[in-house]
Enzyme design. Structure first.
Site, PDB file in Angstrom:
ATOM      1  N   LYS A  19       4.915 -12.736  12.533  1.00  0.00           N
ATOM      2  CA  LYS A  19       3.928 -13.855  11.863  1.00  0.00           C
ATOM      3  C   LYS A  19       3.729 -15.059  10.698  1.00  0.00           C
ATOM      4  O   LYS A  19       4.247 -14.110   9.671  1.00  0.00           O
ATOM      5  CB  LYS A  19       2.597 -12.886  11.522  1.00  0.00           C
ATOM      6  CG  LYS A  19       1.721 -12.406  13.290  1.00  0.00           C
ATOM      7  CD  LYS A  19       0.725 -11.305  12.441  1.00  0.00           C
ATOM      8  CE  LYS A  19       0.234 -10.468  14.432  1.00  0.00           C
ATOM      9  NZ  LYS A  19      -0.046 -11.772  15.293  1.00  0.00           N
ATOM     10  N   ARG A  22      -0.431  -5.420  24.864  1.00  0.00           N
ATOM     11  CA  ARG A  22       0.307  -5.262  25.954  1.00  0.00           C
ATOM     12  C   ARG A  22       0.840  -4.549  26.123  1.00  0.00           C
ATOM     13  O   ARG A  22       0.764  -3.564  27.630  1.00  0.00           O
ATOM     14  CB  ARG A  22       0.186  -6.233  26.725  1.00  0.00           C
ATOM     15  CG  ARG A  22       1.576  -7.342  26.263  1.00  0.00           C
ATOM     16  CD  ARG A  22       1.509  -8.459  26.356  1.00  0.00           C
ATOM     17  NE  ARG A  22       0.647  -9.495  25.752  1.00  0.00           N
ATOM     18  CZ  ARG A  22       0.022 -11.147  25.670  1.00  0.00           C
ATOM     19  NH1 ARG A  22       0.527 -11.951  26.929  1.00  0.00           N
ATOM     20  NH2 ARG A  22      -0.914 -11.274  24.650  1.00  0.00           N
TER      21      ARG A  22
HETATM   22  N1  BES Z   1      -3.042  -8.299  17.254  1.00  0.00           N
HETATM   23  C1  BES Z   1      -3.246  -9.575  17.481  1.00  0.00           C
HETATM   24  C2  BES Z   1      -3.840 -10.073  17.998  1.00  0.00           C
HETATM   25  C3  BES Z   1      -4.978 -11.019  17.391  1.00  0.00           C
HETATM   26  C4  BES Z   1      -5.066 -11.664  16.165  1.00  0.00           C
HETATM   27  C5  BES Z   1      -5.940  -9.645  16.835  1.00  0.00           C
HETATM   28  C6  BES Z   1      -5.315 -11.807  15.769  1.00  0.00           C
HETATM   29  C7  BES Z   1      -6.623  -9.695  15.522  1.00  0.00           C
HETATM   30  C8  BES Z   1      -6.411 -11.098  15.212  1.00  0.00           C
HETATM   31  C9  BES Z   1      -1.902  -9.855  18.657  1.00  0.00           C
HETATM   32  O1  BES Z   1      -0.716  -8.421  18.490  1.00  0.00           O
HETATM   33  C10 BES Z   1      -1.560 -10.703  18.949  1.00  0.00           C
HETATM   34  O2  BES Z   1      -0.330 -11.170  17.589  1.00  0.00           O
HETATM   35  N2  BES Z   1      -1.495 -11.499  19.807  1.00  0.00           N
HETATM   36  C11 BES Z   1      -0.918 -13.683  20.413  1.00  0.00           C
HETATM   37  C12 BES Z   1      -0.450 -12.807  21.744  1.00  0.00           C
HETATM   38  C13 BES Z   1       0.652 -14.149  22.002  1.00  0.00           C
HETATM   39  C14 BES Z   1       1.969 -13.654  20.875  1.00  0.00           C
HETATM   40  C15 BES Z   1       0.700 -14.365  23.133  1.00  0.00           C
HETATM   41  C16 BES Z   1      -2.019 -13.721  19.550  1.00  0.00           C
HETATM   42  O3  BES Z   1      -3.135 -13.660  19.356  1.00  0.00           O
HETATM   43  O4  BES Z   1      -1.180 -14.910  19.009  1.00  0.00           O
HETATM   44 MN    MN Z   2       0.889  -8.779  17.282  1.00  0.00          MN
END
Ligand code: BES
Ligand code: MN
Ligand code: ZN
Length: 502
Positions: free
Chosen positions: A276, A350
């Site tokens: 990230k 997931r």
């Molecule tokens: N933990 C994150 C989702 C999240 C984002 C929670 C912002 C709280 C605030 C999750 O694991 C994630 O990174 N999701 C990705 C999925 C994508 C790579 C398909 C996302 O939402 O960008």
């Molecule tokens: Mn994630």
């Protein structure tokens, strides 16, 4: 802080703070505690009404010092808005806002008067519960790592003043259990990831289990490997912290295995090799909020002696980009034998939930509900105050939405049409872990559905609602504790309905 109840009249309160409620009306002071206090203060409240300073508008808190003319030190008058729209959620939020205001002024006790208008249409037990929740939730602070220059002010104790001592005591008991459970969830979610590792999360669950009489079992990585949890273990591979699958059981009656509360327990989400950007990473200590919520909820169910069998399952691990980490394009095999093409290691929630859902099915649990900070996409769709719900069983989804409405936690359903299935098809495995640019919250749910199988299942995506950036009513800055109260309410409502029909 202790909350108690008494049948003392508002005018006889000797607390530092007396909280009373008024509606927005031509005469906000008509009847009830407001009328009595106005008389005691020789019409001081009437003067404020005449001056337009006290209107009963929702969110308004007017502070009136009694300056020796009454037994309490000051009176806080909280507005509830239009009389026809006054409900428990308004009372809960008004209580929280006023309690914070009182605390900011000085140390001392707080009495909350509820007998008579404008609250007499509401059930006294429900009112006492909502007010107790409002006090505990609104006054919550996460300050265990803080060394302030001056000692922070505090409300040392609170009482609810009403008609019926037994009804009040019951509401206070329920409200305290729910408020404390929500704050326990907040404590876990607010704790930084260097302190709240998967091991520490399991340890805190264990302490809670001992205190509440729950059974606990923690699966180690070796146990998970024996069970074939390749998806969960895949996420854990990049981290030095050992992963834990935390399982808690409440046996409240009946021979059936009962229902499952499953919560995402990523104690920190760096994104893994699909790292990230720094700015999106800072809030990721809270990526175990779903896990914290189910641990807190089952603790509350035990304290309430809920007449239901409930199992909480939390796959807990960090998502780190270590040398052994899974890489984009790797293929993992989940406990049910399904293969997963990992296109993005940041879609890790997931992956850990897949094996938790398989394990719930393995135990014969039904129905299944999972709660997770799963996708940024849900926040884009619904914002930061509404949780997204997706399900393979609309009637079950409606039960959860209804429980949320009673708890004051907003939930909205997103569709699960077949069209979305194509978006997670992989050319080389049974399913892939990302669905592309569109409908991100739904494709994540579609992925989970593969592992829920035919079992009735509800998925709550709380990535928008797990955190608040400012104080507002019963919500305070930081972890919100959503959806602890909804989960508890849903299980209790279900148990009550089953008793009725049997
Ligand atoms: N933990 C994150 C989702 C999240 C984002 C929670 C912002 C709280 C605030 C999750 O694991 C994630 O990174 N999701 C990705 C999925 C994508 C790579 C398909 C996302 O939402 O960008
Ligand atoms: Mn994630
Ligand atoms: Zn995550």
């Amino acid at each position: 802080m202790e909350v108690g109840a008494a049948t003392t009249a508002a005018a006889d309160s000797t607390a530092a703070n007396l909280l009373i409620f008024v509606p927005r009306a031509d005469d906000p002071l008509a009847g009830g505690p407001a009328h009595a206090i106005d008389a005691l203060l020789d019409g001081a409240l009437s003067l404020l009404v005449a001056a337009g300073e006290l209107t009963g508008k929702r969110g308004q808190v007017t502070v009136v010092h009694t300056l020796g003319r009454a037994p309490m030190t000051r009176v806080l008058v909280a507005g509830l808005g239009d009389p026809g729209a006054i409900d428990l959620e308004r009372v809960r939020n008004a209580t929280a806002t006023a309690a914070r205001r009182a605390r900011a002024l000085a140390d001392g006790t707080l009495d909350v008067a509820i007998a008579g208008p404008p609250l007499d249409a509401l059930d006294e037990t429900d009112l006492a519960q909502a007010i107790t929740e409002g006090l505990l939730l609104g006054l919550y602070r996460f300050d265990r790592h803080l060394h302030p220059k001056e000692a922070p002010k505090s409300i040392s104790g609170a009482r609810i003043l009403g008609h019926d001592a037994a009804a009040l005591a019951e509401g206070v008991r329920r409200g305290a259990i729910l408020g404390e459970a929500t704050n326990f969830c907040r404590d876990l979610a607010n704790e930084p990831s260097n302190l709240l590792t998967p091991t520490e999360m399991a340890a805190r669950a264990e302490t809670m289990a001992r205190d509440t009489g729950l059974e606990i079992q923690v699966l180690e990585e070796s146990d998970a490997a024996e069970l074939g949890m390749g998806s969960f273990l895949g996420v854990a591979k990049g981290s030095h912290q050992p992963a834990k699958m935390i399982i808690l059981r409440h046996r409240g009656g009946g021979d059936e295995p009962g229902l499952a509360l499953i919560g995402k327990g990523i104690t920190f989400d760096t994104g893994g090799i699909s790292l990230k950007p720094s700015a999106s990473m800072v809030s990721m200590k809270q990526d175990m909020s779903g896990g914290a919520a189910v641990i807190a909820a089952i603790g509350a169910l035990a304290r309430l002696n809920a007449p239901a069998n409930v199992t909480a399952i939390v796959p807990a691990t960090e998502n780190m980009p270590g040398g052994s980490a899974i890489k984009p394009s790797d293929v993992l095999t989940a406990m049910n034998g399904k293969t997963i093409e990992v296109l993005n290691t940041d879609a890790e929630g997931r992956l850990v939930l897949a094996d938790a859902l398989c394990y719930a099915n393995h135990l014969g649990l039904t129905p299944l509900i999972d709660v997770a900070t799963l996708t940024g996409a849900v926040a884009v769709a619904l914002g930061t105050t509404t949780t997204g719900l997706m399900t393979n069983d609309d009637a079950l989804g409606a039960e959860v939405i209804a429980a949320g409405a009673v708890s004051g936690e907003k939930i909205w359903q997103l569709p699960m049409f077949d069209d979305y299935d194509d978006l997670i098809k992989s050319p080389i495995a049974d399913v892939k872990n990302t669905g592309g640019r569109y409908a991100g919250a739904i494709t994540a749910a579609k992925f989970l559905e593969v592992f829920a199988g035919d079992t009735p299942w509800v998925h709550l995506d709380m990535a928008g609602t797990d955190d608040a950036d400012k104080d507002s009513g019963a919500t305070v800055r930081g972890a919100t504790g959503v959806p602890v109260r909804t989960l508890v309410r849903w299980v209790l409502d279900r148990a009550a309905k089953q008793k009725e029909s049997s």
